[in-house]
Design an enzyme around this catalytic site. Structure first.
Site, PDB file in Angstrom:
ATOM      1  N   LEU A 111      46.135  47.243  48.344  1.00  0.00           N
ATOM      2  CA  LEU A 111      45.868  46.343  47.223  1.00  0.00           C
ATOM      3  C   LEU A 111      45.202  47.199  46.166  1.00  0.00           C
ATOM      4  O   LEU A 111      44.271  47.948  46.475  1.00  0.00           O
ATOM      5  CB  LEU A 111      44.891  45.242  47.644  1.00  0.00           C
ATOM      6  CG  LEU A 111      45.395  43.849  47.897  1.00  0.00           C
ATOM      7  CD1 LEU A 111      44.248  42.920  48.258  1.00  0.00           C
ATOM      8  CD2 LEU A 111      46.201  43.281  46.776  1.00  0.00           C
ATOM      9  N   ASP A 112      45.656  47.099  44.936  1.00  0.00           N
ATOM     10  CA  ASP A 112      45.060  47.886  43.863  1.00  0.00           C
ATOM     11  C   ASP A 112      43.577  47.593  43.722  1.00  0.00           C
ATOM     12  O   ASP A 112      43.107  46.510  44.088  1.00  0.00           O
ATOM     13  CB  ASP A 112      45.744  47.569  42.526  1.00  0.00           C
ATOM     14  CG  ASP A 112      47.211  47.935  42.531  1.00  0.00           C
ATOM     15  OD1 ASP A 112      47.573  48.930  43.180  1.00  0.00           O
ATOM     16  OD2 ASP A 112      47.987  47.217  41.884  1.00  0.00           O
ATOM     17  N   LYS A 113      42.877  48.530  43.128  1.00  0.00           N
ATOM     18  CA  LYS A 113      41.438  48.387  42.896  1.00  0.00           C
ATOM     19  C   LYS A 113      41.130  47.122  42.088  1.00  0.00           C
ATOM     20  O   LYS A 113      40.128  46.452  42.318  1.00  0.00           O
ATOM     21  CB  LYS A 113      40.940  49.644  42.158  1.00  0.00           C
ATOM     22  CG  LYS A 113      39.469  49.709  41.955  1.00  0.00           C
ATOM     23  CD  LYS A 113      39.102  51.046  41.302  1.00  0.00           C
ATOM     24  CE  LYS A 113      37.623  51.149  41.061  1.00  0.00           C
ATOM     25  NZ  LYS A 113      37.254  52.455  40.482  1.00  0.00           N
TER      26      LYS A 113
END
Length: 178
Positions: A37-39
């Protein structure tokens, strides 16, 4: 184990100096995220020490459905949403068809820090988007392709696993389902 990854945390156990990682949230050192999951995205991560399970979750050939709650800028028309359902052209090719449902803001939604920018002259709405592929920043690129940039993205489900009542930074152990 299932973890609600907070906004601003990278989906790995090491990072740049001062960068928030999973190490500060997970009490085990022998589990690894199955997928990313992206930051700047929040929500469900599955962590496991079972390599076969990790492969089933993260490898594209298994096409495991991922469910996202997505706050977008503006109010998409039925025609725009149909484009997502049919698949949209991205710079790396056509997406597979998606399932899209307009939804109310999720119940018991936690505040995000920092808050999502709010523009008084531009409304926003929430969508539930289900996809069965996992390209880099795919949901964000899909909503941008129909002219409705993503403001907030929360993964609510991965296959049979659901976020349910987990709050940011909370985790729970669950037995494998396969």
């Amino acid at each position: 184990m299932l973890l609600n990854k907070p906004y601003g945390v990278v989906s790995q156990f090491s990072g740049e100096d001062g960068e928030a990682t999973l190490k500060g949230l997970v009490p085990y050192n022998d589990v690894y995220p199955a997928g990313r999951l992206d930051k700047d995205s929040e929500g469900l991560l599955v962590l496991t020490n079972d390599g076969e399970l990790q492969h089933k979750i993260s490898h594209p050939k298994h096409k495991l459905t991922k469910t996202y709650w997505v706050q977008v800028e503006g109010i998409p028309t039925d025609e725009s949403l149909q484009q997502l359902c049919d698949g949209v052209e991205l710079n790396d090719g056509m997406t597979l068809p998606a399932e899209i449902i307009r939804m109310d803001e999720p119940m018991n939604l936690w505040p995000r820090n920092p808050p999502v920018r709010e523009r008084k002259s531009v409304p926003d709405c929430w969508l539930c988007i289900k996809i069965s592929e996992g390209r880099n920043r795919q949901v964000r690129r899909m909503t941008a392709a129909i002219g409705h940039p993503t403001l907030r993205l929360i993964r609510a489900g991965i296959g049979p696993w659901l976020l349910r009542t987990l709050q940011p930074g909370e985790w729970r152990e669950e037995p494998p389902v396969w």
